[in-house]
Enzyme design. Structure first.
Site, PDB file in Angstrom:
ATOM      1  N   CYS A 150       0.833  -1.205   0.000  1.00 21.03           N
ATOM      2  CA  CYS A 150       0.000   0.000   0.000  1.00 21.03           C
ATOM      3  C   CYS A 150       0.870   1.259   0.000  1.00 21.03           C
ATOM      4  CB  CYS A 150      -0.928  -0.018   1.221  1.00 21.03           C
ATOM      5  SG  CYS A 150      -1.988   1.429   1.333  1.00 21.03           S
ATOM      6  N   CYS A 153      -0.413   4.164   2.065  1.00 18.69           N
ATOM      7  CA  CYS A 153      -0.199   3.994   3.507  1.00 18.69           C
ATOM      8  C   CYS A 153       1.275   4.184   3.883  1.00 18.69           C
ATOM      9  CB  CYS A 153      -0.604   2.593   3.940  1.00 18.69           C
ATOM     10  SG  CYS A 153      -2.152   2.033   3.237  1.00 18.69           S
ATOM     11  N   ASP A 154       2.172   3.634   3.088  1.00 15.45           N
ATOM     12  CA  ASP A 154       3.561   3.515   3.530  1.00 15.45           C
ATOM     13  C   ASP A 154       4.565   4.335   2.734  1.00 15.45           C
ATOM     14  OD1 ASP A 154       2.706   1.747   5.483  1.00 15.45           O
ATOM     15  OD2 ASP A 154       2.913   0.006   4.179  1.00 15.45           O
TER      16      ASP A 154
HETATM   17  C1  LIG Z   1       0.059  -3.726   4.582  1.00 11.58           C
HETATM   18  C2  LIG Z   1      -1.121  -2.791   4.628  1.00 11.58           C
HETATM   19  C3  LIG Z   1      -0.968  -1.551   5.199  1.00 11.58           C
HETATM   20  C4  LIG Z   1      -2.057  -0.685   5.262  1.00 11.58           C
HETATM   21  N1  LIG Z   1      -1.890   0.545   5.833  1.00 11.58           N
HETATM   22  C5  LIG Z   1      -2.923   1.413   5.878  1.00 11.58           C
HETATM   23  C6  LIG Z   1      -2.772   2.711   6.462  1.00 11.58           C
HETATM   24  O1  LIG Z   1      -1.668   3.078   6.922  1.00 11.58           O
HETATM   25  N2  LIG Z   1      -3.847   3.514   6.488  1.00 11.58           N
HETATM   26  C7  LIG Z   1      -5.064   3.152   5.941  1.00 11.58           C
HETATM   27  O2  LIG Z   1      -6.013   3.938   6.004  1.00 11.58           O
HETATM   28  N3  LIG Z   1      -5.231   1.947   5.377  1.00 11.58           N
HETATM   29  C8  LIG Z   1      -4.194   1.074   5.327  1.00 11.58           C
HETATM   30  N4  LIG Z   1      -4.347  -0.143   4.705  1.00 11.58           N
HETATM   31  C9  LIG Z   1      -5.656  -0.462   4.112  1.00 11.58           C
HETATM   32  C10 LIG Z   1      -6.645  -0.859   5.206  1.00 11.58           C
HETATM   33  O3  LIG Z   1      -6.055  -1.833   6.026  1.00 11.58           O
HETATM   34  C11 LIG Z   1      -7.943  -1.367   4.595  1.00 11.58           C
HETATM   35  O4  LIG Z   1      -8.471  -0.414   3.714  1.00 11.58           O
HETATM   36  C12 LIG Z   1      -8.970  -1.671   5.680  1.00 11.58           C
HETATM   37  O5  LIG Z   1      -8.442  -2.580   6.623  1.00 11.58           O
HETATM   38  C13 LIG Z   1     -10.250  -2.237   5.087  1.00 11.58           C
HETATM   39  O6  LIG Z   1     -11.120  -2.520   6.133  1.00 11.58           O
HETATM   40  P1  LIG Z   1     -12.316  -3.587   6.009  1.00 11.58           P
HETATM   41  O7  LIG Z   1     -12.946  -3.624   7.337  1.00 11.58           O
HETATM   42  O8  LIG Z   1     -13.133  -3.280   4.828  1.00 11.58           O
HETATM   43  O9  LIG Z   1     -11.623  -4.984   5.674  1.00 11.58           O
HETATM   44  P2  LIG Z   1     -10.410  -5.797   6.303  1.00 11.58           P
HETATM   45  O10 LIG Z   1      -9.493  -4.938   7.092  1.00 11.58           O
HETATM   46  O11 LIG Z   1      -9.863  -6.557   5.146  1.00 11.58           O
HETATM   47  O12 LIG Z   1     -11.110  -6.794   7.323  1.00 11.58           O
HETATM   48  C14 LIG Z   1     -11.940  -7.832   6.897  1.00 11.58           C
HETATM   49  C15 LIG Z   1     -12.040  -8.871   7.981  1.00 11.58           C
HETATM   50  O13 LIG Z   1     -13.045  -9.816   7.596  1.00 11.58           O
HETATM   51  C16 LIG Z   1     -12.593 -11.115   7.909  1.00 11.58           C
HETATM   52  N5  LIG Z   1     -13.241 -12.109   7.064  1.00 11.58           N
HETATM   53  C17 LIG Z   1     -12.983 -12.437   5.775  1.00 11.58           C
HETATM   54  N6  LIG Z   1     -13.759 -13.485   5.394  1.00 11.58           N
HETATM   55  C18 LIG Z   1     -14.518 -13.798   6.465  1.00 11.58           C
HETATM   56  C19 LIG Z   1     -15.503 -14.795   6.719  1.00 11.58           C
HETATM   57  N7  LIG Z   1     -15.841 -15.698   5.785  1.00 11.58           N
HETATM   58  N8  LIG Z   1     -16.089 -14.847   7.938  1.00 11.58           N
HETATM   59  C20 LIG Z   1     -15.753 -13.945   8.896  1.00 11.58           C
HETATM   60  N9  LIG Z   1     -14.827 -12.991   8.729  1.00 11.58           N
HETATM   61  C21 LIG Z   1     -14.210 -12.933   7.519  1.00 11.58           C
HETATM   62  C22 LIG Z   1     -11.088 -11.042   7.634  1.00 11.58           C
HETATM   63  O14 LIG Z   1     -10.419 -12.095   8.312  1.00 11.58           O
HETATM   64  C23 LIG Z   1     -10.760  -9.674   8.213  1.00 11.58           C
HETATM   65  O15 LIG Z   1     -10.472  -9.764   9.576  1.00 11.58           O
HETATM   66  C24 LIG Z   1      -3.303  -1.048   4.683  1.00 11.58           C
HETATM   67  C25 LIG Z   1      -3.456  -2.319   4.112  1.00 11.58           C
HETATM   68  C26 LIG Z   1      -2.380  -3.174   4.078  1.00 11.58           C
HETATM   69  C27 LIG Z   1      -2.553  -4.554   3.470  1.00 11.58           C
END
Ligand SMILES: Cc1cc2nc3c(=O)[nH]c(=O)nc-3n(C[C@H](O)[C@H](O)[C@H](O)COP(=O)(O)OP(=O)(O)OC[C@H]3O[C@@H](n4cnc5c(N)ncnc54)[C@H](O)[C@@H]3O)c2cc1C
Length: 333
Positions: A150, A153-154
């Protein structure tokens, strides 16, 4: 179009079942846990089916410097722990297991975790997305220590450094261009002999004096001590290897939204992302969508959290509209 699902005839039984809730949330990243905070504050005692790897993508990153409210930045896992504590404080129950099957054809909607059946009148799908990685052990070892998926982010951490971006699509081109704001030099590593991305993005990258493009190159190994200091590259045409000194590696080969579970239930669009109608609707009344599972555009913690808030408000209003909760108890946000 949004489909209306009739209430099941055994609804009375469902309402006394301890695995039944007004609202269930599938996923526990910023979107899911924010939805839980809002649903909890609306006294809906939400159930969070959090996944086997709970709390989402920020659990695998270190510094988060763009989440508002933390002027010094915060570690990803620490931020997510705070989300979780806040959700629990308002009465969320968190079950750290993956949902393995769903049936949204009748209300209460049904969700299975293995053999265990959970039911809810409203469901918020927030299963997020997973960045695709190269699959090298050395890449995994340096994740968060020079290897990232990302740039938004980084990128900031690579001011004055040299970095590489892997990938040949629009995401990679966008990340490379973005990284030139910080890095002194960005080397694009494209496995094939041409880009897959749009012409305009390619031309922008090709014109940028800070970007060097190497076609027919893949990463064979990430090297370093505490953090990354070089890559071993392999020429995909000749098999020859070479070294590239960089302090960062950005893997931009795509994302996989976690939507397999919903393939025969909800509308899955381009790239496997869920389609939404009217902000948070899934196309089935009572099933809402939040976060990266549908958002291929912003993919940020703050936007996912905002989506979770919207989905919870919409779920509560919908529950009131179908008489599952009294309209007068609906929260005045
Ligand atoms: C390395 C990295 C660094 C990042 N740094 C930043 C940053 O500095 N700032 C920023 O704003 N964003 C950052 N991001 C992006 C940010 O993490 C995402 O945009 C955000 O986490 C999305 O949130 P979400 O809740 O939609 O999904 P996610 O964070 O993807 O969470 C989804 C959750 O659902 C769970 N899940 C999946 N399938 C199932 C199932 N069948 N049953 C139950 N649970 C399930 C997963 O295990 C997970 O825990 C980064 C991403 C990465 C990969």
């Amino acid at each position: 179009m949004t489909a209306t699902v009739p209430p099941s005839t055994d609804a009375a039984h469902a309402h006394t079942d301890e695995r039944y809730r007004k609202v269930a949330i599938i996923g526990s990243g910023p979107a899911g846990l924010t939805a839980a905070i809002y649903a909890g504050r609306a006294n809906l005692e939400p159930l969070v089916l959090a996944g086997n790897v709970p709390m989402g993508q920020l659990m695998i990153t270190s510094d988060v410097e763009n989440y508002p409210g933390f002027p010094e930045g915060i570690q990803g896992p620490e931020l997510m722990q705070k989300f979780r504590e806040q959700a629990e404080r308002f009465g969320s129950t968190i079950v750290e297991r993956d949902v393995t099957k769903v049936d949204f054809s009748e209300r209460p909607f049904r969700m299975w975790v293995g053999d265990d059946l959970y039911r809810a009148d409203a469901v918020i799908v927030a299963t997020g997305a997973s960045a695709l990685w190269l699959g090298l052990p050395s890449e995994e070892a340096f994740r968060g220590r020079g290897v990232s998926a990302c740039a938004t982010c980084d990128g900031f951490f690579f001011r004055g450094r040299e970095v590489a971006v892997v990938g040949g699509g629009d995401t990679a081109l966008e990340e490379a261009t973005f990284l030139t704001r910080f890095a002194d030099k960005v080397t694009m590593l494209v496995r094939r002999d041409a880009f897959r991305g749009s012409k305009i993005m390619q031309e922008r990258a090709e014109r940028d004096p800070k970007i060097e493009i190497l076609f027919n190159r893949e990463v064979a190994e990430v090297k370093g001590e505490m953090t990354v200091n070089a890559l071993t590259l392999r020429d995909t045409a000749t098999g020859e290897t070479s070294e590239l000194d960089v302090q960062g590696l950005f893997v931009a080969i795509g994302y996989k939204p976690n939507t397999d579970l919903f393939a025969d239930q909800l509308r899955v669009g381009d790239g496997g992302y869920l389609e939404v109608v009217d902000e948070t609707g899934s196309g089935i009344e009572g099933v809402f969508v939040a976060g990266d599972v549908h958002d291929h555009r912003y993919r940020q913690a703050v936007t996912a959290a905002g989506d979770g808030c919207k989905a919870a408000i919409d779920a509560e209003r919908w529950l009131a509209s179908v008489g599952e909760i009294e309209a007068s108890t609906a929260t005045n946000w």
